[in-house]
Design an enzyme around this catalytic site. Structure first.
Site, PDB file in Angstrom:
ATOM      1  N   HIS A 118    -103.028 -27.715  17.310  1.00 58.16           N
ATOM      2  CA  HIS A 118    -101.810 -26.867  17.443  1.00 58.16           C
ATOM      3  C   HIS A 118    -101.562 -27.512  15.982  1.00 58.16           C
ATOM      4  CE1 HIS A 118    -101.549 -24.987  21.641  1.00 58.16           C
ATOM      5  NE2 HIS A 118    -103.167 -24.161  20.511  1.00 58.16           N
ATOM      6  N   ASN A 213    -102.129 -32.737  37.257  1.00 56.92           N
ATOM      7  CA  ASN A 213    -100.901 -31.757  36.787  1.00 56.92           C
ATOM      8  C   ASN A 213     -99.827 -32.078  38.269  1.00 56.92           C
ATOM      9  OD1 ASN A 213     -98.849 -29.329  36.461  1.00 56.92           O
ATOM     10  ND2 ASN A 213    -100.576 -28.729  35.045  1.00 56.92           N
TER      11      ASN A 213
HETATM   12  C1  BV8 Z   1    -104.203 -16.894  18.135  1.00 60.85           C
HETATM   13  C2  BV8 Z   1     -97.436 -25.681  18.492  1.00 60.85           C
HETATM   14  C3  BV8 Z   1    -105.431 -15.028  16.431  1.00 60.85           C
HETATM   15  C4  BV8 Z   1     -96.209 -24.575  17.940  1.00 60.85           C
HETATM   16  C5  BV8 Z   1     -98.363 -23.791  19.644  1.00 60.85           C
HETATM   17  C6  BV8 Z   1    -100.506 -11.740  20.534  1.00 60.85           C
HETATM   18  C7  BV8 Z   1    -100.543 -12.283  19.101  1.00 60.85           C
HETATM   19  C8  BV8 Z   1    -101.448 -12.983  18.407  1.00 60.85           C
HETATM   20  C9  BV8 Z   1    -102.231 -13.942  19.596  1.00 60.85           C
HETATM   21  C10 BV8 Z   1    -102.068 -13.393  20.517  1.00 60.85           C
HETATM   22  C11 BV8 Z   1    -101.065 -12.983  21.618  1.00 60.85           C
HETATM   23  N1  BV8 Z   1    -100.854 -12.952  22.605  1.00 60.85           N
HETATM   24  C12 BV8 Z   1    -101.534 -14.080  23.399  1.00 60.85           C
HETATM   25  C13 BV8 Z   1    -102.140 -13.983  22.156  1.00 60.85           C
HETATM   26  C14 BV8 Z   1    -103.192 -15.881  21.851  1.00 60.85           C
HETATM   27  C15 BV8 Z   1    -101.967 -16.368  21.796  1.00 60.85           C
HETATM   28  C16 BV8 Z   1    -101.649 -16.962  23.441  1.00 60.85           C
HETATM   29  O1  BV8 Z   1    -102.656 -17.942  24.171  1.00 60.85           O
HETATM   30  N2  BV8 Z   1    -100.586 -16.707  23.458  1.00 60.85           N
HETATM   31  C17 BV8 Z   1    -100.394 -17.364  24.958  1.00 60.85           C
HETATM   32  C18 BV8 Z   1     -98.132 -17.320  25.719  1.00 60.85           C
HETATM   33  C19 BV8 Z   1    -100.383 -15.929  26.579  1.00 60.85           C
HETATM   34  N3  BV8 Z   1    -102.536 -17.755  21.633  1.00 60.85           N
HETATM   35  C20 BV8 Z   1    -102.280 -17.774  19.838  1.00 60.85           C
HETATM   36  O2  BV8 Z   1    -101.623 -16.964  18.757  1.00 60.85           O
HETATM   37  C21 BV8 Z   1    -103.063 -19.297  19.367  1.00 60.85           C
HETATM   38  N4  BV8 Z   1    -103.704 -17.941  18.342  1.00 60.85           N
HETATM   39  O3  BV8 Z   1    -104.571 -16.092  18.954  1.00 60.85           O
HETATM   40  O4  BV8 Z   1    -104.644 -16.729  16.737  1.00 60.85           O
HETATM   41  C22 BV8 Z   1    -106.049 -15.064  14.867  1.00 60.85           C
HETATM   42  C23 BV8 Z   1    -107.484 -15.727  15.125  1.00 60.85           C
HETATM   43  C24 BV8 Z   1    -107.911 -15.527  13.972  1.00 60.85           C
HETATM   44  C25 BV8 Z   1    -107.398 -15.133  12.998  1.00 60.85           C
HETATM   45  C26 BV8 Z   1    -105.729 -14.851  12.916  1.00 60.85           C
HETATM   46  C27 BV8 Z   1    -105.514 -14.947  14.458  1.00 60.85           C
HETATM   47  C28 BV8 Z   1    -102.239 -19.728  18.878  1.00 60.85           C
HETATM   48  C29 BV8 Z   1    -101.866 -20.396  19.895  1.00 60.85           C
HETATM   49  C30 BV8 Z   1    -101.300 -22.210  19.470  1.00 60.85           C
HETATM   50  C31 BV8 Z   1     -99.498 -21.793  19.495  1.00 60.85           C
HETATM   51  N5  BV8 Z   1     -99.214 -22.971  19.033  1.00 60.85           N
HETATM   52  N6  BV8 Z   1     -97.634 -24.500  19.736  1.00 60.85           N
HETATM   53  C32 BV8 Z   1     -94.896 -25.379  18.087  1.00 60.85           C
HETATM   54  O5  BV8 Z   1     -95.367 -26.395  19.048  1.00 60.85           O
HETATM   55  O6  BV8 Z   1     -94.228 -25.305  17.739  1.00 60.85           O
HETATM   56  S1  BV8 Z   1     -98.116 -23.491  22.001  1.00 60.85           S
HETATM   57  C33 BV8 Z   1     -97.835 -24.183  22.771  1.00 60.85           C
HETATM   58  O7  BV8 Z   1     -97.979 -23.822  24.344  1.00 60.85           O
HETATM   59  C34 BV8 Z   1     -97.782 -25.645  22.608  1.00 60.85           C
HETATM   60  O8  BV8 Z   1     -99.176 -26.358  21.458  1.00 60.85           O
HETATM   61  C35 BV8 Z   1     -98.201 -26.080  24.043  1.00 60.85           C
HETATM   62  O9  BV8 Z   1     -98.974 -27.185  23.993  1.00 60.85           O
HETATM   63  C36 BV8 Z   1     -98.888 -24.949  24.438  1.00 60.85           C
HETATM   64  C37 BV8 Z   1     -99.287 -25.163  25.778  1.00 60.85           C
HETATM   65  O10 BV8 Z   1     -98.235 -25.691  26.742  1.00 60.85           O
HETATM   66  P1  BV8 Z   1     -98.674 -27.075  27.335  1.00 60.85           P
HETATM   67  O11 BV8 Z   1     -98.703 -27.313  26.411  1.00 60.85           O
HETATM   68  O12 BV8 Z   1     -99.293 -26.000  28.689  1.00 60.85           O
HETATM   69  O13 BV8 Z   1     -97.577 -26.798  27.934  1.00 60.85           O
HETATM   70  P2  BV8 Z   1     -96.199 -25.971  29.327  1.00 60.85           P
HETATM   71  O14 BV8 Z   1     -94.939 -26.368  29.220  1.00 60.85           O
HETATM   72  O15 BV8 Z   1     -97.208 -24.259  29.469  1.00 60.85           O
HETATM   73  O16 BV8 Z   1     -97.499 -26.900  30.197  1.00 60.85           O
HETATM   74  C38 BV8 Z   1     -96.852 -27.945  30.204  1.00 60.85           C
HETATM   75  C39 BV8 Z   1     -97.446 -28.209  31.911  1.00 60.85           C
HETATM   76  O17 BV8 Z   1     -97.570 -29.905  32.668  1.00 60.85           O
HETATM   77  C40 BV8 Z   1     -97.167 -27.775  33.456  1.00 60.85           C
HETATM   78  O18 BV8 Z   1     -98.432 -27.017  34.085  1.00 60.85           O
HETATM   79  C41 BV8 Z   1     -96.312 -28.469  34.107  1.00 60.85           C
HETATM   80  O19 BV8 Z   1     -96.366 -28.329  35.821  1.00 60.85           O
HETATM   81  C42 BV8 Z   1     -97.366 -29.538  33.934  1.00 60.85           C
HETATM   82  N7  BV8 Z   1     -96.954 -31.053  34.353  1.00 60.85           N
HETATM   83  C43 BV8 Z   1     -95.271 -30.808  34.190  1.00 60.85           C
HETATM   84  N8  BV8 Z   1     -94.625 -32.741  33.938  1.00 60.85           N
HETATM   85  C44 BV8 Z   1     -95.930 -33.149  33.662  1.00 60.85           C
HETATM   86  C45 BV8 Z   1     -97.382 -32.368  33.886  1.00 60.85           C
HETATM   87  N9  BV8 Z   1     -98.094 -32.862  34.498  1.00 60.85           N
HETATM   88  C46 BV8 Z   1     -98.694 -33.949  34.772  1.00 60.85           C
HETATM   89  N10 BV8 Z   1     -97.778 -35.177  34.412  1.00 60.85           N
HETATM   90  C47 BV8 Z   1     -96.217 -34.785  34.215  1.00 60.85           C
HETATM   91  N11 BV8 Z   1     -95.428 -35.472  34.346  1.00 60.85           N
END
Ligand code: BV8
Ligand code: ZN
Length: 246
Positions: A118, A213
């Site tokens: 990303h 996790n």
């Molecule tokens: C794409 C960068 C298509 C920016 C990020 C509608 C339109 C278009 C696409 C979509 C749509 N609907 C859905 C999609 C797909 C979409 C998607 O997946 N949405 C999700 C929300 C359903 N994906 C996209 O849009 C992707 N692009 O599909 O393009 C396309 C293809 C070809 C041509 C043109 C277009 C792009 C996705 C990337 C988005 N960018 N970040 C920024 O950061 O500002 S996403 C963002 O979420 C971060 O990168 C992050 O890393 C990522 C995932 O989240 P996690 O890292 O998992 O973080 P989270 O908080 O969720 O979880 C943390 C975990 O850690 C928890 O489980 C917690 O329990 C645990 N934890 C906490 N503390 C600890 C721990 N574990 C261990 N130890 C600890 N101490």
């Protein structure tokens, strides 16, 4: 921490391992995750900020949000989890980090093979002529900076929602995950695609999946081994185990 025998066996024989990481691995460095209680998305809606449309609609607001996050990232340090991954490079032929994080902490910890799916908050580029700028070069701007070559808007080099992932990075990372003996899935809710396909591809190709996790996730039911706890504690425990058996 004691580990199950089948996992210890896997550790003993593994040659190539992969760490697929998300925001959770940086939580103990003080960087808010996205979806947790204190998560970034609690205050802001991703669509409102982490998308190209949001940036064009309100470049100063989006730039301000990334400046706020970059300050947190720059004050943060790699934690024991990042550092344990670096130490593990001694015990395997190949250790790769495939991260969804944009916080640069795996690079700063010293990991050799890092695939940033990303992007990276320290890199920025002009949306018109694609000239790259480091964060330092832009720090005196208030509001969204403009390109000195063409006056175009400068954006963070991160993948926003609705944007494709860097093709070469994703395809190389997926191939490495498919060929891994063990794929650790660390600190991710595994709900953002296409990144979240990586652990699935690894599993489909015979890799042994270990989730680390603090709570169960959508994938906990199909991984081979689910370790509940902080990555900053469990990863050093795995390193201690390696020091005993390798
Ligand atoms: C794409 C960068 C298509 C920016 C990020 C509608 C339109 C278009 C696409 C979509 C749509 N609907 C859905 C999609 C797909 C979409 C998607 O997946 N949405 C999700 C929300 C359903 N994906 C996209 O849009 C992707 N692009 O599909 O393009 C396309 C293809 C070809 C041509 C043109 C277009 C792009 C996705 C990337 C988005 N960018 N970040 C920024 O950061 O500002 S996403 C963002 O979420 C971060 O990168 C992050 O890393 C990522 C995932 O989240 P996690 O890292 O998992 O973080 P989270 O908080 O969720 O979880 C943390 C975990 O850690 C928890 O489980 C917690 O329990 C645990 N934890 C906490 N503390 C600890 C721990 N574990 C261990 N130890 C600890 N101490
Ligand atoms: Zn330009």
């Amino acid at each position: 921490m004691d580990f199950r025998d089948d996992f210890v066996e896997k550790l003993k024989n593994a040659k190539s391992i992969v760490f697929f990481t998300g925001a959770g691995i940086s939580a103990e460095s003080g960087i808010p995750t996205f979806r947790g209680n204190e998560g970034l998305w609690k205050k802001f809606k991703p669509e409102e900020l982490a998308s190209f449309d949001a940036f064009i609609r309100n470049p100063d607001l989006v730039w301000e949000w990334y400046t706020y996050r970059r300050k947190i990232v720059e004050e943060a340090k790699p934690n024991a989890g990042h550092l344990a991954i670096v130490e593990m490079e001694k015990y395997f032929e190949d250790v790769s980090v495939i991260t969804q994080n944009i916080d640069n902490l795996h690079n700063r910890a010293g990991s050799k093979n890092v695939y940033e799916l990303h992007g990276n908050i320290e890199r920025n580029y002009c949306i018109d002529c694609k000239t790259y700028y480091s964060a330092d070069e832009l720090e005196n701007w208030s509001g969204a900076p403009r390109c000195k070559m063409c006056e175009g808007l400068i954006r963070p080099d991160v993948v926003w929602f609705g944007e494709p992932l860097p093709h070469y990075v994703f395809s190389t990372a997926e191939a490495i995950a498919k060929n891994s003996d063990i794929c650790f899935v660390v600190g991710t809710s595994a709900i953002v695609y296409p990144a979240a396909y990586i652990p699935h591809s690894a599993k489909e190709n015979g890799s042994y999946l270990v989730e680390i996790n603090v709570e169960p996730t959508e994938i906990s039911h199909w991984v081979d081994y689910s370790l509940i706890g902080k990555s900053g504690v469990i990863l050093p425990d795995i390193l201690n185990q390696l020091e005993k058996i390798k």
